[in-house]
Design a protein around this motif. Structure first.
Motif, PDB file in Angstrom:
ATOM      1  N   ALA A  20     -10.250  -1.936   6.070  1.00 54.93           N
ATOM      2  CA  ALA A  20      -9.909  -0.565   5.688  1.00 54.93           C
ATOM      3  C   ALA A  20      -8.418  -0.297   5.876  1.00 54.93           C
ATOM      4  CB  ALA A  20     -10.733   0.426   6.512  1.00 54.93           C
ATOM      5  N   PHE A  21      -7.850  -0.808   6.962  1.00 56.80           N
ATOM      6  CA  PHE A  21      -6.428  -0.583   7.227  1.00 56.80           C
ATOM      7  C   PHE A  21      -5.566  -1.291   6.188  1.00 56.80           C
ATOM      8  CE2 PHE A  21      -2.469  -1.714   9.588  1.00 56.80           C
ATOM      9  CZ  PHE A  21      -1.958  -0.430   9.651  1.00 56.80           C
ATOM     10  N   ASN A  22      -5.972  -2.477   5.780  1.00 54.11           N
ATOM     11  CA  ASN A  22      -5.236  -3.181   4.737  1.00 54.11           C
ATOM     12  C   ASN A  22      -5.247  -2.383   3.435  1.00 54.11           C
ATOM     13  OD1 ASN A  22      -3.950  -5.919   3.978  1.00 54.11           O
ATOM     14  ND2 ASN A  22      -5.472  -5.644   2.388  1.00 54.11           N
ATOM     15  N   ASP A  23      -6.372  -1.736   3.150  1.00 53.10           N
ATOM     16  CA  ASP A  23      -6.466  -0.890   1.964  1.00 53.10           C
ATOM     17  C   ASP A  23      -5.550   0.326   2.094  1.00 53.10           C
ATOM     18  OD1 ASP A  23      -7.821  -0.382  -0.614  1.00 53.10           O
ATOM     19  OD2 ASP A  23      -8.599   1.383   0.405  1.00 53.10           O
ATOM     20  N   TYR A  45      -2.097  -0.660   1.215  1.00 50.99           N
ATOM     21  CA  TYR A  45      -1.975  -0.779  -0.241  1.00 50.99           C
ATOM     22  C   TYR A  45      -1.793   0.596  -0.875  1.00 50.99           C
ATOM     23  CZ  TYR A  45      -3.111  -1.881  -5.092  1.00 50.99           C
ATOM     24  OH  TYR A  45      -3.064  -1.991  -6.455  1.00 50.99           O
ATOM     25  N   CYS A  46      -2.610   1.549  -0.435  1.00 49.49           N
ATOM     26  CA  CYS A  46      -2.520   2.901  -0.998  1.00 49.49           C
ATOM     27  C   CYS A  46      -1.173   3.547  -0.698  1.00 49.49           C
ATOM     28  CB  CYS A  46      -3.644   3.776  -0.444  1.00 49.49           C
ATOM     29  SG  CYS A  46      -5.300   3.299  -1.003  1.00 49.49           S
ATOM     30  N   ASP A  47      -0.556   3.172   0.417  1.00 53.87           N
ATOM     31  CA  ASP A  47       0.742   3.726   0.796  1.00 53.87           C
ATOM     32  C   ASP A  47       1.910   2.934   0.205  1.00 53.87           C
ATOM     33  OD1 ASP A  47      -0.533   5.673   2.251  1.00 53.87           O
ATOM     34  OD2 ASP A  47      -0.376   4.620   4.169  1.00 53.87           O
ATOM     35  N   GLY A  48       1.609   1.923  -0.607  1.00 51.42           N
ATOM     36  CA  GLY A  48       2.661   1.138  -1.233  1.00 51.42           C
ATOM     37  C   GLY A  48       3.364   0.185  -0.298  1.00 51.42           C
ATOM     38  N   LEU A  49       2.700  -0.208   0.784  1.00 49.80           N
ATOM     39  CA  LEU A  49       3.317  -1.070   1.798  1.00 49.80           C
ATOM     40  C   LEU A  49       2.753  -2.488   1.791  1.00 49.80           C
ATOM     41  CD1 LEU A  49       3.232   1.539   4.697  1.00 49.80           C
ATOM     42  CD2 LEU A  49       5.315   0.682   3.597  1.00 49.80           C
ATOM     43  N   GLN A  50       1.958  -2.821   0.770  1.00 43.38           N
ATOM     44  CA  GLN A  50       1.235  -4.087   0.787  1.00 43.38           C
ATOM     45  C   GLN A  50       2.147  -5.309   0.759  1.00 43.38           C
ATOM     46  OE1 GLN A  50       1.293  -1.944  -1.672  1.00 43.38           O
ATOM     47  NE2 GLN A  50       1.497  -2.938  -3.667  1.00 43.38           N
ATOM     48  N   ASN A  51       3.383  -5.146   0.308  1.00 43.09           N
ATOM     49  CA  ASN A  51       4.322  -6.267   0.266  1.00 43.09           C
ATOM     50  C   ASN A  51       5.363  -6.199   1.383  1.00 43.09           C
ATOM     51  OD1 ASN A  51       3.188  -7.446  -2.102  1.00 43.09           O
ATOM     52  ND2 ASN A  51       4.240  -5.917  -3.348  1.00 43.09           N
ATOM     53  N   GLU A  52       5.141  -5.302   2.346  1.00 41.68           N
ATOM     54  CA  GLU A  52       6.106  -5.129   3.442  1.00 41.68           C
ATOM     55  C   GLU A  52       5.448  -5.225   4.817  1.00 41.68           C
ATOM     56  OE1 GLU A  52       7.423  -1.382   2.047  1.00 41.68           O
ATOM     57  OE2 GLU A  52       9.066  -2.189   0.864  1.00 41.68           O
ATOM     58  N   VAL A  53       4.279  -4.635   4.956  1.00 45.07           N
ATOM     59  CA  VAL A  53       3.515  -4.741   6.200  1.00 45.07           C
ATOM     60  C   VAL A  53       2.208  -5.456   5.873  1.00 45.07           C
ATOM     61  CG1 VAL A  53       2.419  -3.518   8.102  1.00 45.07           C
ATOM     62  CG2 VAL A  53       4.528  -2.618   7.093  1.00 45.07           C
ATOM     63  N   PHE A  54       2.002  -6.609   6.482  1.00 45.36           N
ATOM     64  CA  PHE A  54       0.871  -7.462   6.142  1.00 45.36           C
ATOM     65  C   PHE A  54      -0.172  -7.459   7.264  1.00 45.36           C
ATOM     66  CE2 PHE A  54       4.612  -8.989   3.950  1.00 45.36           C
ATOM     67  CZ  PHE A  54       4.159  -9.230   2.656  1.00 45.36           C
ATOM     68  N   THR A  55      -1.392  -7.828   6.900  1.00 52.11           N
ATOM     69  CA  THR A  55      -2.445  -7.974   7.896  1.00 52.11           C
ATOM     70  C   THR A  55      -3.111  -9.331   7.729  1.00 52.11           C
ATOM     71  OG1 THR A  55      -4.280  -7.081   6.571  1.00 52.11           O
ATOM     72  CG2 THR A  55      -2.907  -5.499   7.789  1.00 52.11           C
ATOM     73  N   THR A  56      -3.558  -9.880   8.844  1.00 50.21           N
ATOM     74  CA  THR A  56      -4.329 -11.126   8.835  1.00 50.21           C
ATOM     75  C   THR A  56      -5.474 -10.982   9.821  1.00 50.21           C
ATOM     76  OG1 THR A  56      -2.406 -12.519   8.305  1.00 50.21           O
ATOM     77  CG2 THR A  56      -4.302 -13.606   9.320  1.00 50.21           C
ATOM     78  N   THR A  57      -6.685 -11.197   9.340  1.00 45.27           N
ATOM     79  CA  THR A  57      -7.861 -11.157  10.198  1.00 45.27           C
ATOM     80  C   THR A  57      -8.398 -12.570  10.353  1.00 45.27           C
ATOM     81  OG1 THR A  57      -8.400  -8.945   9.385  1.00 45.27           O
ATOM     82  CG2 THR A  57     -10.124 -10.126  10.576  1.00 45.27           C
TER      83      THR A  57
END
Length: 320
Positions: free
Chosen positions: A240-243, A246-258
């Motif tokens: 959910a946090f990764n989504d 993405y919605c905030d336009g940060l998907q290419n700047e702040v990444f997540t790895t589970t």
């Protein structure tokens, strides 16, 4: 946001239905149910077509990823904070990060082994490293941790939520305090650390958050009920946090790895307990060093999910 402070304090008020809802939605009470049905079917067809179009690049990317690994990013000079970093997997993650030129804030309640980890990081890799004793299940403690880390090492670029406990405890076993403690350490601590460090990452438009979940978040095992529930929670939180990013336009700047690992060969008492419960034969056991390589390797390639071993991913997803 719905108020959570006065739950049950006011009478329940049902949402509007039928013609009233149609008036609110369409602005009038006119129109037939048949027309509404046609609109709904058309919208579904449009959504399905859009989905298929968007699915094509995703499938292409997945197939290419099977054969070509993305290049590793450079984390030299960045600061990583690792919870549960004194021992086991956390300690090995610290070493892997330092091997890639990253400075490390080691967070744990075990100060003896924490200081030893810091000393080894200095001697073997020459990076900046400090130990911080903190109870990450407490939001206030995490807030104080941030102040201490930023005043001594700087702002955190990489957050590794590794700390956790794995009691062999049925739903019928343990005290309410035991159950609460498991959820506080394994799940709530992720909320506290992400809340505390995400703002700095967003403001700098750079960051990475790693969460150590478990294969049991896909393949639950009995006698691990509280642990399984907490790891399912971590998995859901990170997806959910990764989504959100993405919605905030940060998907290419702040990444997540589970990370979803199989059992680790770390604590002797845990391995003995798993053996006694006849759970060892059901899953392979990996060393902490092997697991840490996979964790940091996945993070360096900005992989959203890491499964250890890799071959288990399709089986876990299929089982789910």
């Amino acid at each position: 946001m719905q108020s959570l402070r006065n739950i049950g304090g006011s009478p329940y008020e049902a949402a509007p239905r039928g013609d009233t809802l149609r008036k609110l939605r369409d602005g009038s009470g006119s129109g037939s149910d048949g027309l509404a049905t046609v609109k709904f079917v058309l919208s579904c067809l449009i959504d399905a077509g859009t989905f298929l179009v968007l699915l094509v690049p995703i499938l292409v990317k997945y197939v290419v990823g099977l054969f070509v690994s993305p290049p590793k990013k450079d984390i030299r000079g960045q600061l990583a904070l690792v919870t549960g970093g004194s021992n086991g997997l956390g300690r090995e993650i610290c070493f892997q990060l330092a091997r890639n030129g990253c400075h490390v804030a080691v967070v744990d309640l075990d100060s003896v082994n924490g200081e030893k980890t810091v000393q080894d990081l200095h001697q073997q890799y020459g990076v900046k490293a400090m130990f911080y004793k903190a109870d990450i299940s407490s939001y206030e403690s995490v807030q104080e941790l941030r102040k201490s880390v930023e005043s001594s090492l700087g702002q955190v670029d990489i957050l590794v939520n590794n700390a956790g406990v794995m009691p062999l405890m049925s739903v019928r076993e343990g005290t309410p305090e035991d159950l609460k403690r498991v959820l506080e350490i394994n799940l709530l601590s992720h909320f506290w650390t992400i809340r505390t460090f995400i703002d700095g990452m967003v403001s700098r438009r750079k960051g990475h958050i790693v969460a150590v979940a478990s294969a049991v978040a896909y393949l639950p095992l009995g006698r691990l009920c509280s642990y399984v529930a907490s790891k399912y929670g971590v998995r859901g939180l990170m997806e959910a946090f990764n989504d959100e990013l993405y919605c905030d336009g940060l998907q290419n700047e702040v990444f997540t790895t589970t990370v979803n690992p199989i059992f680790l060969n770390t604590r002797k008492d845990l391995i003995d307990a798993l053996d006694k419960a006849n759970l060892l034969g059901r899953m392979p056991i990996f060393s902490a060093k092997t697991m840490a390589r996979a964790v940091v390797g996945g993070m360096l390639r900005n992989r959203q999910d890491v499964f250890v071993p890799k071959a288990i991913k399709p089986f876990l997803i299929q089982y789910e």
